[in-house]
Design a protein around this motif. Structure first.
Motif, PDB file in Angstrom:
ATOM      1  N   VAL C 110       0.839  -1.201   0.000  1.00  0.00           N
ATOM      2  CA  VAL C 110       0.000   0.000   0.000  1.00  0.00           C
ATOM      3  C   VAL C 110       0.875   1.253   0.000  1.00  0.00           C
ATOM      4  O   VAL C 110       0.579   2.230  -0.701  1.00  0.00           O
ATOM      5  CB  VAL C 110      -0.951  -0.011   1.203  1.00  0.00           C
ATOM      6  N   TRP C 113       2.083   1.761  -3.460  1.00  0.00           N
ATOM      7  CA  TRP C 113       0.988   2.253  -4.291  1.00  0.00           C
ATOM      8  C   TRP C 113       0.716   3.729  -4.006  1.00  0.00           C
ATOM      9  O   TRP C 113       0.533   4.524  -4.915  1.00  0.00           O
ATOM     10  CB  TRP C 113      -0.275   1.436  -4.023  1.00  0.00           C
ATOM     11  N   ASN C 114       0.626   4.074  -2.717  1.00  0.00           N
ATOM     12  CA  ASN C 114       0.348   5.468  -2.366  1.00  0.00           C
ATOM     13  C   ASN C 114       1.355   6.404  -3.027  1.00  0.00           C
ATOM     14  O   ASN C 114       0.981   7.434  -3.610  1.00  0.00           O
ATOM     15  CB  ASN C 114       0.407   5.661  -0.844  1.00  0.00           C
ATOM     16  N   TYR C 117       0.764   6.547  -6.792  1.00  0.00           N
ATOM     17  CA  TYR C 117      -0.458   7.274  -7.124  1.00  0.00           C
ATOM     18  C   TYR C 117      -0.259   8.776  -6.974  1.00  0.00           C
ATOM     19  O   TYR C 117      -0.582   9.565  -7.849  1.00  0.00           O
ATOM     20  CB  TYR C 117      -1.601   6.779  -6.219  1.00  0.00           C
ATOM     21  N   PHE C 125      -4.863   8.784  -3.026  1.00  0.00           N
ATOM     22  CA  PHE C 125      -5.933   7.915  -3.518  1.00  0.00           C
ATOM     23  C   PHE C 125      -7.111   8.007  -2.560  1.00  0.00           C
ATOM     24  O   PHE C 125      -6.991   7.700  -1.372  1.00  0.00           O
ATOM     25  CB  PHE C 125      -5.419   6.479  -3.583  1.00  0.00           C
ATOM     26  N   PHE C 141      -7.615   0.346  -6.578  1.00  0.00           N
ATOM     27  CA  PHE C 141      -6.341   1.056  -6.628  1.00  0.00           C
ATOM     28  C   PHE C 141      -5.610   0.706  -7.932  1.00  0.00           C
ATOM     29  O   PHE C 141      -5.187   1.590  -8.688  1.00  0.00           O
ATOM     30  CB  PHE C 141      -5.490   0.674  -5.416  1.00  0.00           C
ATOM     31  N   GLU C 142      -5.499  -0.565  -8.191  1.00  0.00           N
ATOM     32  CA  GLU C 142      -4.784  -1.006  -9.398  1.00  0.00           C
ATOM     33  C   GLU C 142      -5.466  -0.525 -10.670  1.00  0.00           C
ATOM     34  O   GLU C 142      -4.814  -0.176 -11.649  1.00  0.00           O
ATOM     35  CB  GLU C 142      -4.697  -2.538  -9.424  1.00  0.00           C
ATOM     36  N   VAL C 145      -5.211   3.637 -10.855  1.00  0.00           N
ATOM     37  CA  VAL C 145      -3.882   4.236 -11.011  1.00  0.00           C
ATOM     38  C   VAL C 145      -3.500   4.335 -12.493  1.00  0.00           C
ATOM     39  O   VAL C 145      -2.624   5.123 -12.870  1.00  0.00           O
ATOM     40  CB  VAL C 145      -2.828   3.465 -10.182  1.00  0.00           C
TER      41      VAL C 145
END
Lengths: 294, 294, 294, 294
Positions: C110, C113-114, C117, C125, C141-142, C145
């Protein structure tokens, strides 16, 4: 003529004896004495208690009074031999079962049965016509005519319990109502689309032993897949055989090329007049499931 | 009169031209010339190849020959106006669809249709009667009479393809048989007990547009829940509406007090005469599921 | 701490501007200015009208204010990098989706990802965590993005619409409530006996992509075959995969020798957080049917 | 090493006594004397007759011989305490039930049970491992260890009957084979489309009491909606709990937008190792029906 509203039990409890006897004098067929016997007894806490008191008055009466009372009931569908015209109650109840529309052959058969029954038991065949289809009445006639005398007297009184409960609830309302009403409902679910099926014509028929059918109710399913009102409601579901017909053809042809299911008949036999018969149909263009639901 | 066995394709390939023409002379209605045209062509590797050669001979013929050939087909069910008696083939095919048992009203209607059709297209209405119920034939008549001339000529030849395939397979056997047979089967499973339901009477009816029914087949389910032989087999399943009736009453009353399901009707409409219609019933005393299976 | 009752819209319409701004100041995350902008506008005829006015205030703000507003939302589950603690609202919403209980591997994922993003879009996000299971959040999320910038800005604002509607209905009640609640119900019908099945343990789990499960709700079916309260109610049904488990073993063993069905799992994936998911089970000791009902 | 083909019963009937004893010497565990006792008896009309003769020889033996015979059977999964290595038969049978892959805790438990059982009855716990999953063996152990001595001796001999039938059919073939094989099959029908569902991945697992699963078989449904070979065949279906998993997701997404059903688990418990378990799935994107079929 609109039927008068039922009187609240509280008000009934406050009536004079004469008013009480007038209000309930026709509940027991041609037997105003039953209401009179009960008139001193209020207050009643429940409508069922009032009903039971009236039934107790019958049971407490001398045997010969009861026999006379039984004899004041009309023969089934036998106008030609009647000394008295039907009471309005009896006429409505017998018509509800189609006993006012017998074929000549049926009328002859019923006349023979009436004679046979009366010769055996000394009073006419009594049945709560609102709780049976015509075919079910005939089947009961054949079954009960073979009873022993004491057994059949009990059977007749049990029917009178049902008949008088139905008459009582049209006159008195309040706590502890006797259960006299059933319900017949359906639900159409399109399980290929995962949603209720709207716009499907639905018909309910009674089915006679010879396969002939009589339309009872018709409706179109709404956006919840239900009928706007139950197919039968506010009265007993007469014991008998029914066929629901779901005309899926137009609905399905809007979804698919398949014409496999046009009209789905669902045939079933009921035995709980005061029960709830919920008969859903889960369908696709190629399959369906139906069941007694709840 | 027992029908002769089909002749193996190998033997057909060895026939003289005259023998060949005799064997296959009646496959095309009153058109022995088709078999004669094909007689020089053997050997054929497949029965379908033989059939296609005969169809090609028709297509290759001059238009007026084809029209004459079309005109040699009989009117539907129209004996009174016929110059020639029906061939044995046509009589059997029309009787199979019930066209020999029309009511006076139906006969009048068909006579009017025949006249209207013939006036429009110049030849009689031709349909493979073994692939349709009487009602489906009437529906096709109404549909096709509105066709354009060229479209309808193609439609008539497509029907002749089906008619002659059915005639051919009674005369010749071997590799590459044209598909001319469907099958209609059922399976009764008692899902309350988790086993097949034996001893249940099953009937198959055709259903007409007016709701009247005709018995097609009857059987009792065996210990596997199946009928000893398919309900329809060895022939096309005529396009039409059917009702299967499963008389569960006696079976269920052996398992439970419930009399909810006595006879379960399953109504469906078919559109693939050479298909397999497998229509199982999964049931309990209070529910059932049916579907087109495989 | 008990949550305060929502204030009736009528009363809200009568508040001073300052009271209004206080009541609704936390509806938009760290953006009291939204409530302030709307404070002069009452009366509102519907709660949805009030909500739309607040959303309009956001849309009407200069781009850089909106970007700053987006940036005031917290990262998903990223405590270590936060300048500010989570608002109480955000903490409750993230915990509801299990984002406060990530494994170390998930937390690392995560965090990556954050960063990815935020680098791409310039703000964190944002997702309405109450409308998604943890797995569904990861899937979103996936998916998101990869969006274009403008598209993703619209997606973020759509999520804020959902988040703020859920916050608003805890503060204001009245006509025209935004639809923010779904329902998940079941119904157990014993179709071998033709009646509801009472006393059957029922559990509802979420199912993660790796097959692990988390208990959401448990109940025992009542005499109507239903749970005393819906398995999920009064909130959105988070998009995700669920498994209902019906422990039929004890119930069935009271009816039959069969031990074929002990626990029936029904697995399904939802996509309508404000919808009604009714998932009945019609069963016998040897069979069952389930479907999305209504 | 390929296993030798079974010898036809006719040939077995013609063997010398020595050849006969060699062929069948290992059918009863470390008890060549059983085959020797039966060697003079051929011809046998059926393989079951041969089997019954061998069982009769055991029953006819003195009690102490039978006890010695019982004691020649191996403990369950207890290599460390064994005087003799497992026979090839026993090793294969125990491995089939997963008894060669016990966790340390399970191994300890089994060792304790073995000791307790042997102390109580004077011989090791004997069970036909091919007819039970590991969990079912553990359940049987717990149930049988509470038996009375005479009852348990009969239980052990009943298991030996099953064990030896399975060994016998690998050596002898012919009329009257003992029934030692079950079958587990499925069928996938897309009832929204009215046709078999091809291309759907299907997996079969055993399920332990703790919910953990072991893959038994995997297949893809063919154009008939069936697996190319049964999921289990040619051996007993071990009593136990199974889960079939139908991965409908990809199939359904080709037909509809619905993602409601991704993987349908069907869990069931078997109790007829020589039975046919046919577990079809009739499905739409929003519903399914499963049942023990035939």
């Amino acid at each position: 003529m609109p039927r008068p509203q039922p009187v609240p039990l509280d008000s009934v409890n406050g009536l004079s004896r004469a008013e009480f006897a007038t209000l309930l004098g026709e509940v027991f067929e041609r037997a105003a004495w039953v209401a009179e016997a009960v008139a001193p007894l209020p207050p009643f806490a429940a409508v069922t208690a009032l009903h039971e008191a009236m039934l107790a008055a019958v049971v407490a009466a001398p045997d010969e009074s009861v026999t006379r009372f039984l004899n004041h009931h009309p023969d089934l569908a036998g106008p030609s031999t009647r000394k008295h015209p039907l009471t309005a109650h009896s006429a409505r109840e017998q018509a509800g079962a189609g006993l006012d529309r017998l074929s000549p052959q049926e009328a002859t058969l019923v006349a023979e049965w009436n004679a046979r029954y009366r010769a055996r038991f000394g009073f006419p065949f009594i049945i709560c016509a609102l709780r049976h289809t015509k075919d079910a009445i005939f089947a009961e006639f054949e079954r009960r005519v073979a009873n022993e005398a004491a057994e059949e007297r009990r059977a007749a009184l049990a029917e009178i319990t049902r008949i008088t409960a139905l008459r009582l609830v049209t006159r008195v309302s309040g706590p502890g109502m006797p259960k006299v009403r059933g319900e017949l409902t359906t639900h159409l679910l399109d399980v290929a689309q995962g949603r209720p099926a709207a716009g499907v014509p639905i018909e309910l028929y009674t089915v006679s032993a010879d396969g002939s059918v009589d339309l009872v109710a018709a409706a179109i399913s709404d956006e919840n897949g239900r009928t706007p009102v139950p197919l039968m409601v506010g009265r007993p579901i007469p014991n008998g055989t029914y066929e629901l017909r779901f005309s899926l053809g137009a609905y399905v042809s809007g979804q698919t090329d398949s014409a496999f299911l046009q009209m789905v008949p669902v045939r079933f036999t009921t035995a709980e007049p005061e029960g709830h018969y919920h008969i859903p149909l889960l369908f696709t263009p190629w399959s369906y499931t139906t069941y007694r639901g709840s």
